[in-house]
Write a protein that holds these residues in place. Structure first.
Motif, mmCIF file in Angstrom:
data_model
loop_
_atom_site.group_PDB
_atom_site.id
_atom_site.type_symbol
_atom_site.label_atom_id
_atom_site.label_comp_id
_atom_site.label_asym_id
_atom_site.label_seq_id
_atom_site.Cartn_x
_atom_site.Cartn_y
_atom_site.Cartn_z
ATOM 1 N N CYS B 156 -6.847 -3.765 3.868
ATOM 2 C CA CYS B 156 -6.449 -4.360 5.151
ATOM 3 C C CYS B 156 -6.573 -5.882 5.097
ATOM 4 O O CYS B 156 -5.681 -6.616 5.569
ATOM 5 C CB CYS B 156 -7.315 -3.818 6.294
ATOM 6 S SG CYS B 156 -7.011 -2.082 6.652
ATOM 7 N N ASP B 213 3.757 11.847 15.794
ATOM 8 C CA ASP B 213 4.517 10.956 14.914
ATOM 9 C C ASP B 213 5.791 10.471 15.615
ATOM 10 O O ASP B 213 6.420 9.527 15.149
ATOM 11 C CB ASP B 213 4.884 11.679 13.608
ATOM 12 C CG ASP B 213 4.234 11.018 12.380
ATOM 13 O OD1 ASP B 213 3.516 10.027 12.568
ATOM 14 O OD2 ASP B 213 4.461 11.501 11.265
ATOM 15 N N VAL B 310 -1.935 3.756 16.568
ATOM 16 C CA VAL B 310 -1.188 3.822 15.311
ATOM 17 C C VAL B 310 -1.067 5.285 14.926
ATOM 18 O O VAL B 310 -2.052 5.931 14.578
ATOM 19 C CB VAL B 310 -1.924 3.093 14.165
ATOM 20 C CG1 VAL B 310 -1.150 3.268 12.851
ATOM 21 C CG2 VAL B 310 -2.089 1.630 14.492
ATOM 22 N N ARG B 312 1.903 6.469 13.129
ATOM 23 C CA ARG B 312 2.794 6.669 11.979
ATOM 24 C C ARG B 312 1.994 7.016 10.743
ATOM 25 O O ARG B 312 1.060 6.316 10.391
ATOM 26 C CB ARG B 312 3.598 5.399 11.719
ATOM 27 C CG ARG B 312 5.003 5.528 12.200
ATOM 28 C CD ARG B 312 5.951 4.541 11.591
ATOM 29 N NE ARG B 312 5.356 3.639 10.611
ATOM 30 C CZ ARG B 312 6.042 2.694 9.997
ATOM 31 N NH1 ARG B 312 7.315 2.523 10.292
ATOM 32 N NH2 ARG B 312 5.469 1.899 9.129
ATOM 33 N N GLY B 313 2.340 8.086 10.079
ATOM 34 C CA GLY B 313 1.686 8.445 8.829
ATOM 35 C C GLY B 313 0.432 9.278 9.009
ATOM 36 O O GLY B 313 -0.163 9.700 8.027
ATOM 37 N N GLU B 323 -1.394 -0.264 9.588
ATOM 38 C CA GLU B 323 -0.023 -0.704 9.801
ATOM 39 C C GLU B 323 -0.066 -2.171 10.192
ATOM 40 O O GLU B 323 -0.926 -2.583 10.966
ATOM 41 C CB GLU B 323 0.588 0.134 10.937
ATOM 42 C CG GLU B 323 2.046 -0.152 11.184
ATOM 43 C CD GLU B 323 2.664 0.899 12.121
ATOM 44 O OE1 GLU B 323 3.763 1.340 11.840
ATOM 45 O OE2 GLU B 323 2.005 1.269 13.112
ATOM 46 N N GLU B 325 1.930 -5.207 12.042
ATOM 47 C CA GLU B 325 3.025 -5.411 12.966
ATOM 48 C C GLU B 325 3.167 -6.904 13.233
ATOM 49 O O GLU B 325 2.156 -7.606 13.358
ATOM 50 C CB GLU B 325 2.721 -4.661 14.262
ATOM 51 C CG GLU B 325 3.910 -4.552 15.167
ATOM 52 C CD GLU B 325 3.574 -3.759 16.428
ATOM 53 O OE1 GLU B 325 3.726 -4.307 17.519
ATOM 54 O OE2 GLU B 325 3.126 -2.604 16.300
ATOM 55 N N SER B 342 6.900 -3.216 12.865
ATOM 56 C CA SER B 342 6.125 -2.955 11.655
ATOM 57 C C SER B 342 6.771 -3.525 10.397
ATOM 58 O O SER B 342 7.975 -3.458 10.219
ATOM 59 C CB SER B 342 5.985 -1.434 11.515
ATOM 60 O OG SER B 342 5.370 -1.107 10.308
ATOM 61 N N GLY B 345 2.620 -0.744 5.822
ATOM 62 C CA GLY B 345 1.765 0.348 6.252
ATOM 63 C C GLY B 345 1.156 1.048 5.056
ATOM 64 O O GLY B 345 1.598 0.875 3.924
ATOM 65 N N VAL B 366 -1.261 0.444 0.140
ATOM 66 C CA VAL B 366 -0.406 -0.169 1.149
ATOM 67 C C VAL B 366 0.952 -0.467 0.527
ATOM 68 O O VAL B 366 1.063 -0.696 -0.682
ATOM 69 C CB VAL B 366 -1.042 -1.479 1.682
ATOM 70 C CG1 VAL B 366 -1.077 -2.566 0.606
ATOM 71 C CG2 VAL B 366 -0.310 -1.987 2.916
#
Lengths: 503, 503
Positions: B156, B213, B310, B312-313, B323, B325, B342, B345, B366
């Motif tokens: 991150c 999702d 968050v 997604r995924g 993610e 953004e 985004s 991710g 990532v």
């Protein structure tokens, strides 16, 4: 009924003829491509990146009488759309065929002449062999739509600049220039090319072209045999010759051996050889003009010279042909001294887009063999092979991961490559083994005592390794391999050690 | 008998769904990849370049009951070797599947943990659409073999550094972190996951995962409908729901809406939601630890924050999910203000090499969407779009090409991008049109009179264009667009004009 078989585990293997590149193999190549791109750019060449996939139709590898595109490319058929069968697609096998397609497709939006460079992998569906891969890099620059040999001269100068830019010193390379038109003149004089009936003697010329392209491999005697009656190879197989008389063969051999002490003398010798052939005279004029243009730009015969012994590609190209050779010796894998040889080549070809548009468009270009150049730099010890592993911050106390993360963040923000050990920290020996495997220059240690005292231990791993090798230790006495410094001097001390190591 | 048809000319077209990239499109991307690679490298990640081609077996896309590998990849069969049918090969569809193969193949030679980065094209055999291509770039970094969430925290932080390195200013982006384990805890509390019988409610959980999702697309109401009885879409089609009661659905919805004013409050809220679930508590602990580690490295909530929205995924990953953004607004093609959204991710996945070796190896990584990032920088006007065309040395006298070649060589040696005009020089207007098409900043002119007087004319084409646009010319009076200078001041004057233009 048979029991359903358990699916076996997949094999973790590259396909045959493909390989993986790790670490410095990748970054050294990327750095070389970046430097070459900068030279290409300075010469006014624009980047072009076409996709890896082309239609087989555009690549021109489709034989209409077979179901499947011929050997040499990786190809597959798209799914049908209704009644319409899918197109055959293929991976590009070089960067020139895509350039032809791009120029034909976008020619109204591109400048003329169009100078473009391209670099990237290409694929060949060939039997892989030792050191021979089915995916490899090409790095090309071409000028499309410029009939003048000024375009060829410019590419020779650019090639010399590229070699120096990536670390080949002046004197360690030579760019050699020849001309297919001179060879055509020679063929006229030898009586195997009649300008009034260009179809005549095509068979003989084919043999002559193939023979001179084999000069490197067969030597003069082998080529001469092929020019004459033919040649029996070591296995006993016989290759038909072109049937030239000794006098005719002398003319062709004379061309390949026409190099004299300087360019003026070489040009004079070539003029003698092609006396009576208009094409030949034009070819010699072109060579002379290229030499003049290069001299005007400061590129003398110490870097670029006229050399009729350049025969590679003469069969393919239509005008000037050039080749860059490294002139220093290297030791091969058996310890023998060898000349390193060719690292780049190119020339003029005039049928680039004719397949697509019916129009002949003149083009000239060069392709630099990046992987061979990298091997040459490695052989000369000119690749930066200093340990570039990261500083490793070891983990003495799993609960204080935040402390270690803070250290590593400080180091990274100072531009120092660094990591915290992310494996299981229980066994400290494993952490040092990891640092060793990573080629780490420095390890940072902060146990409970250090934390309480506000200090960190900084271990010089390069010096440590040297001391371990050296039994007496005498010479290292004055230079300790481990330092205890206040926590707030972590970055400064690490930097100091890295600088000492680099010195 | 039918007359043999003449072979039609091939079409000069890219295959459907592929495109060419020209000039700055290529160099801007290369520059971005270089900057990201430098950050990855500083974090201790090593480069890996695997080939574009993998066996279908290694990619894991082979369905044993069909002749041809399934949709989604470009695949073909190697030629048979004797009795043995050829392997199926395919172009990689991402960089993660090759990493799994590489790690399984080379694990004894790689450090553990293994931090690697990879960048390059991937291929998808999908129906192309507007702006959707079948070849595109990925740019990944993954850590294999590190179970600790310190590895996730590091990624991150690295993601934030990458964004700043390529020109996204702090405040213009946010990295948001969530955790799949917290969702599993929420599912336990909602009664659709029983740790003692993990197979139970698998159907319902599948619907829940797919529903959350779709939050971006369907909004809260749509998701809630899918959590309950089901949802009829605009076309009238009905999608079955998970059948959760309102109370159960409240728990799941509460998870996605758990974000509070700061990380501490968000963590507290999540703890409430998963009260009673061990997995959930562990997930919240992980989020808290990630936030602590990042804070220790100086990465506060202005850059990286815990955000349970968050989603997604979450269905794919097994632990932390992140993610990036971009938080600024842009104008879309219809002039509407939109959030950019985004650009990167990733997350933790633990079955990387299990297919190959049977062993579970933890991994986290990532993927940065380079093309979206480039679009964002373009929208913000942060890509260097200064005219970077070459200085064009025009050709007034074809016989004096050597003079022009000398000029261009001097300019290039001074590091100035320059070319001599290589088209037919007869029509001078065409040369200026060419310079215009090339975006040239400066043209150099040396006719017979200039040559005799020992001077050259240097034309400021940028200023000239501005003056042509401006009818009054008043404001340009003091700054001539054409300069006559002694020949030996060519480079100095060109450099001066380029500097004025850049200012």
């Amino acid at each position: 009924m048979a029991k359903p078989k358990k699916t076996p585990r997949p094999k973790a293997e590259t396909p045959k003829g493909f390989r993986d590149y790790f670490g410095a193999e990748v970054t050294h190549r990327a750095e070389m491509l970046r430097k070459i791109a900068a030279v290409y750019h300075r010469y006014g060449f624009d980047a072009l990146e076409s996709s890896a996939v082309e239609t087989v139709e555009a690549l021109g590898k489709f034989l209409p009488d077979v179901d499947r595109p011929n050997e040499g490319v990786f190809a597959w058929q798209e799914d049908a759309e209704g009644e319409k069968p899918g197109d055959w697609l293929a991976l590009r096998y070089d960067l020139t065929a895509p350039l032809a397609r791009v120029y034909a497709q976008h020619r109204n939006d591109l400048p003329t002449p169009y100078r473009r460079y391209a670099m990237g992998p290409v694929w060949r569906n060939e039997k892989p062999g030792p050191g021979r891969f089915r995916q490899f890099y090409q790095c090309d620059a071409d000028t499309v739509g410029a009939p003048s040999v000024a375009a060829d001269a410019e590419i020779c100068a650019m090639l010399a600049d590229c070699l120096e830019e990536v670390g080949i010193e002046r004197g360690d390379y030579i760019v050699r220039v020849n001309n297919r038109k001179v060879l055509n003149g020679v063929m006229e004089v030898a009586g195997v090319l009649d300008p009034a009936a260009p179809e005549k003697f095509a068979h003989e010329r084919g043999i002559v072209l193939r023979a001179i392209d084999k000069l490197d491999r067969l030597g003069s005697d082998g080529v001469r045999a092929l020019l004459g009656e033919g040649r029996k190879d070591d296995s006993g197989d016989f290759t038909d010759g072109a049937g030239l008389s000794d006098a005719q063969a002398d003319v062709v051999m004379g061309f390949m051996e026409a190099k004299r002490a300087d360019g003026t003398a070489t040009v004079a010798r070539l003029r003698e050889l092609v006396a009576g052939s208009q094409t030949g005279a034009r070819g010699v004029d072109e060579l002379e003009l290229i030499a003049d243009l290069l001299a005007a730009g400061g590129y003398g015969p110490d870097r670029i010279e006229i050399d009729p012994s350049v025969v590679r590609g003469l069969g393919y190209y239509t005008g000037p042909v050039f080749e860059a050779e490294l002139t220093f010796d290297i030791q091969d894998e058996k310890g023998r001294t060898r000349n390193f040889g060719s690292v780049a080549g190119g020339g003029r070809y005039d049928d680039l887009v004719k397949r697509f548009t019916g129009q002949e468009v003149p083009a000239t270009g060069v392709s630099i063999g990046v992987d061979r150049l990298l091997a040459a730099l490695a052989a000369k010890g000119r690749l930066d092979t200093r340990a570039e592993g990261p500083v490793v911050v070891t983990v003495m106390d799993k609960a204080r991961m935040a402390d270690y993360q803070a250290m590593v963040a400080e180091l990274r923000q100072a531009g120092i490559r660094a990591e915290v050990y992310l494996g299981n920290p229980k066994n400290f020996g494993n952490q040092l083994k990891y640092a060793d495997r990573r080629g780490s220059p420095v390890a940072v240690i902060e146990g409970g005592d250090e934390k309480a005292a506000g200090v960190v231990q900084i271990k010089d791993l390069i010096l440590g390794a040297k001391m371990a090798e050296n039994a007496t230790l005498e010479e290292w006495k004055g230079r300790p391999s481990q330092h205890e410094v206040p926590r707030d001097q972590l970055v400064a001390k690490v930097r100091e050690i890295l600088e000492l190591q680099g010195a």
